[in-house]
Design a protein around this motif. Structure first.
Motif, short mmCIF file in Angstrom:
data_model
loop_
_atom_site.label_atom_id
_atom_site.label_comp_id
_atom_site.label_asym_id
_atom_site.label_seq_id
_atom_site.Cartn_x
_atom_site.Cartn_y
_atom_site.Cartn_z
N TRP A 171 4.86 1.59 0.97
CA TRP A 171 5.75 1.84 -0.15
C TRP A 171 6.61 3.07 0.13
O TRP A 171 7.82 3.05 -0.12
CB TRP A 171 4.95 2.01 -1.45
CG TRP A 171 5.83 2.14 -2.64
CD1 TRP A 171 6.35 1.12 -3.38
CD2 TRP A 171 6.32 3.35 -3.22
NE1 TRP A 171 7.14 1.63 -4.39
CE2 TRP A 171 7.14 3.00 -4.31
CE3 TRP A 171 6.15 4.69 -2.92
CZ2 TRP A 171 7.78 3.94 -5.10
CZ3 TRP A 171 6.79 5.64 -3.72
CH2 TRP A 171 7.60 5.26 -4.79
N LYS A 172 6.01 4.12 0.65
CA LYS A 172 6.78 5.33 0.98
C LYS A 172 7.83 5.02 2.04
O LYS A 172 8.96 5.52 1.99
CB LYS A 172 5.85 6.45 1.44
CG LYS A 172 5.04 7.04 0.32
CD LYS A 172 4.07 8.09 0.81
CE LYS A 172 3.19 8.57 -0.33
NZ LYS A 172 2.14 9.47 0.11
N ASP B 170 0.85 -1.19 0.00
CA ASP B 170 0.00 0.00 0.00
C ASP B 170 0.89 1.24 0.00
O ASP B 170 2.10 1.17 0.23
CB ASP B 170 -0.99 -0.02 1.17
CG ASP B 170 -0.34 0.14 2.53
OD1 ASP B 170 0.73 0.76 2.66
OD2 ASP B 170 -0.94 -0.35 3.51
N ASP B 171 0.31 2.40 -0.26
CA ASP B 171 1.08 3.63 -0.43
C ASP B 171 1.94 3.99 0.78
O ASP B 171 3.09 4.38 0.63
CB ASP B 171 0.15 4.81 -0.76
CG ASP B 171 -0.41 4.74 -2.17
OD1 ASP B 171 0.16 4.00 -3.00
OD2 ASP B 171 -1.41 5.41 -2.44
#
Length: 188
Positions: free
Chosen positions: A160-161, A156-157
């Protein structure tokens, strides 16, 4: 046999689809032997040829079945079929995974609960593996490597970040990043 350097996220071979193996040669047999030695030294439960810098559709695996029996093998030119994913967010305690190409970290990722993988072994004989649970996760993870996909690409974002921050801090995410099990200390 030799322990090979494992490429770290950002190396181009990890982010490109691997080529089919046209013929099982002595070079392919040596590569597979080296992959088993590297996987064991890491230690890992699977290793794809792109992770050691070779863009071929080969992966090794090692796990125990439900009866505690060891299963160890190689898949050449595999095909993967899987059940559809269950909807919902992954359970961080039950559905987290790591990767030797992003060492030392684990993130939650929903995977199919059951898969069927077919391919050939080093003798060119057909292989058919139908597994569920943790073993299915291994097969999906290694198969993804053959398509140039890291499990990080499926996060998920927010996670990932986080991986991008970790990569910057450790100097990863660029061509040529690698580590060698038994030689490099990757304690972060």
């Amino acid at each position: 046999m030799a322990v090979l350097p494992i490429r770290i996220m950002g190396d181009p071979v990890l982010h490109a689809p691997a080529a089919r193996v046209d013929e099982i040669t002595d070079e392919v047999r040596t590569l597979v032997a080296d992959m088993f030695e590297t996987m064991d030294a890491a230690p890992g439960v699977g290793l794809a040829a792109p992770q050691v810098g070779v863009g071929l559709r080969i992966y090794t695996y090692s796990y125990q079945d439900d009866d505690g029996e060891p299963w160890r093998g190689v898949l050449i030119n595999p095909d993967l079929w899987m059940r559809p994913l269950e909807p919902g967010a992954p359970d961080p305690d039950e559905e987290s995974e790591g990767c030797l190409s992003f060492p030392g970290e684990r993130f939650p990722l929903r995977r199919s609960e059951e898969v069927l993988v077919t391919g050939t072994d080093l003798d060119g004989q057909p292989v058919r593996i139908q597994v569920a649970g943790w073993r299915a996760r291994i097969m999906q993870h290694e198969f993804d490597h053959l398509d140039g996909i890291l499990y990080l690409d499926r996060l998920d974002d927010a996670d990932w970040k986080t991986t991008q921050k970790i990569a910057r801090k450790r100097g990863w995410g660029r061509p040529g990043s690698a580590w060698t099990p038994g030689i490099d200390d990757l304690d972060a």
